[in-house]
Design an enzyme around this catalytic site. Structure first.
Site, PDB file in Angstrom:
ATOM      1  N   SER A 102      -5.421  10.962   8.738  1.00  0.00           N
ATOM      2  CA  SER A 102      -6.570  10.619   7.899  1.00  0.00           C
ATOM      3  C   SER A 102      -7.647  11.686   8.045  1.00  0.00           C
ATOM      4  O   SER A 102      -7.750  12.342   9.093  1.00  0.00           O
ATOM      5  CB  SER A 102      -7.141   9.258   8.326  1.00  0.00           C
ATOM      6  OG  SER A 102      -8.391   9.006   7.714  1.00  0.00           O
ATOM      7  N   GLY A 138       0.776  -1.234   0.000  1.00  0.00           N
ATOM      8  CA  GLY A 138       0.000   0.000   0.000  1.00  0.00           C
ATOM      9  C   GLY A 138       0.806   1.282   0.000  1.00  0.00           C
ATOM     10  O   GLY A 138       1.812   1.425  -0.702  1.00  0.00           O
ATOM     11  N   TYR A 193     -11.299   4.360  15.224  1.00  0.00           N
ATOM     12  CA  TYR A 193     -10.304   4.718  14.203  1.00  0.00           C
ATOM     13  C   TYR A 193     -10.140   6.233  14.144  1.00  0.00           C
ATOM     14  O   TYR A 193      -9.016   6.751  14.089  1.00  0.00           O
ATOM     15  CB  TYR A 193     -10.732   4.174  12.839  1.00  0.00           C
ATOM     16  CG  TYR A 193      -9.760   4.518  11.722  1.00  0.00           C
ATOM     17  CD1 TYR A 193      -8.504   3.929  11.677  1.00  0.00           C
ATOM     18  CD2 TYR A 193     -10.104   5.429  10.727  1.00  0.00           C
ATOM     19  CE1 TYR A 193      -7.600   4.242  10.661  1.00  0.00           C
ATOM     20  CE2 TYR A 193      -9.214   5.747   9.705  1.00  0.00           C
ATOM     21  CZ  TYR A 193      -7.968   5.144   9.679  1.00  0.00           C
ATOM     22  OH  TYR A 193      -7.074   5.459   8.672  1.00  0.00           O
ATOM     23  N   GLY A 220       2.705   2.658   2.281  1.00  0.00           N
ATOM     24  CA  GLY A 220       4.070   2.534   2.773  1.00  0.00           C
ATOM     25  C   GLY A 220       5.012   1.983   1.734  1.00  0.00           C
ATOM     26  O   GLY A 220       6.154   2.454   1.603  1.00  0.00           O
TER      27      GLY A 220
END
Length: 309
Positions: free
Chosen positions: A152, A32, A178, A34
């Site tokens: 995020s 992904g 989250y 990273g």
């Protein structure tokens, strides 16, 4: 690149300056965002360390990247693993230029870390907090060194930090949990930058968000697995390569300043943000100094890690 990534300011991986001689630690870089971050940094000449829980997957990822890439075992869900990894990295490197806290989990069923913390808060925030504190003195003397938090847009979901129930023991909402962990990433980044500035250190702390990116992180997203989910996701999300650009810009753009926040800003209906990275704003509560300081104190207490600033 997905079709919607054609919009916005076109800062691309071609804008990443030469990284020769720099050492970059990228957590969660076997896949992904990273992986794409590590790939570009290595391609620009950096010596990259992929810090991952599964070293076999890390080695497979490293083999796909052209450049100087090695693998470090790191499980952010275990403070013992974080301490062991930090000690090994400190032994290998007298200086570190970039620490990119990319690894994270999103929307899992209720689980706890090895230390008993709610999985998302423990991994996304406390693990990254501890790793940063244990490695920071390797960055402090280095000109242009940076700590980058991958946050995020979900940080806007959660109103504040549940200090009265940080581990969600009374009830569990995986989306809110989250959001809390991502808000914590920003609170930590801004407080770290204030401490760095007060000591006139050359190191800066910055943050980035990938918008909505189609990566493995979405595997627990409601609706995943339903017919057409993958096709729809591809139309309204950034590819991992485009999603990683915000991290890369925060990590390498010479114009970046401490406590800035980079990400795509093109809205796509109610699905989120896509496009190329630019300077964006985070929520008002992420800039709440009292909240930042309280979270910092609690994080030091829970992890047992104190910072040299």
């Amino acid at each position: 690149m997905g079709p919607l990534a054609l919009f916005g300011e076109r800062w691309t991986e071609r804008d990443v300056p030469d990284q020769t001689g720099r050492i970059a630690i990228v957590t969660g870089a076997n896949t992904g965002l990273g992986f794409e971050t590590a790939r570009v940094l290595a391609g620009r000449g950096a010596r990259v360390v992929i810090a991952v829980r599964d070293t076999a997957k890390g080695e497979a990822a490293a083999a796909r990247i052209t450049g100087d890439v090695t693998v470090q075992k790191l499980d952010l869900g275990s403070l013992a693993s974080v301490r062991e990894a930090a000690e090994q990295l400190r032994t290998r490197f007298e200086k570190i230029d970039l620490l990119i806290n990319n690894a994270g989990v999103m929307y899992p069923p209720k689980q706890t870390t090895a230390d008993g913390f709610e999985l998302q808060f423990g991994t996304n925030h406390l693990g990254a907090f501890a790793l940063t504190g244990l490695l920071l003195d390797r960055l402090l003397p280095v000109a242009r060194s940076r700590v980058v938090a991958v946050a995020s847009i979900a940080h806007r979901i959660q109103a504040g930090i549940h200090f009265d129930d940080l581990q969600w023991e009374r009830s569990y909402n995986r989306v809110a949990a989250y959001g809390q962990s991502k808000l914590a990433n920003l609170l930590f980044t801004y407080e770290l930058q204030r401490r760095l500035s007060s000591h006139h250190n050359p190191t800066i702390a910055v943050a980035a968000h990938p918008g909505i990116s189609n990566t493995e992180l979405m595997r627990h997203t409601p609706g995943n697995g339903l017919p057409g989910f993958s096709t729809l996701s591809g139309l309204v999300t950034n590819s991992p390569a485009v999603g990683a650009l915000a991290t890369l810009r925060a990590a390498t753009d010479p114009a970046v300043r401490g406590a800035q926040y980079y990400g795509p800003s093109l809205p796509v209906a109610s699905f989120g943000l896509v496009g190329y990275p630019e300077l964006v704003t985070s929520s008002a509560q992420s800039h709440d100094v009292d909240l930042q300081r309280r979270l910092w104190a609690v994080s030091e207490e829970l992890t047992g890690v104190t910072f040299p600033v």
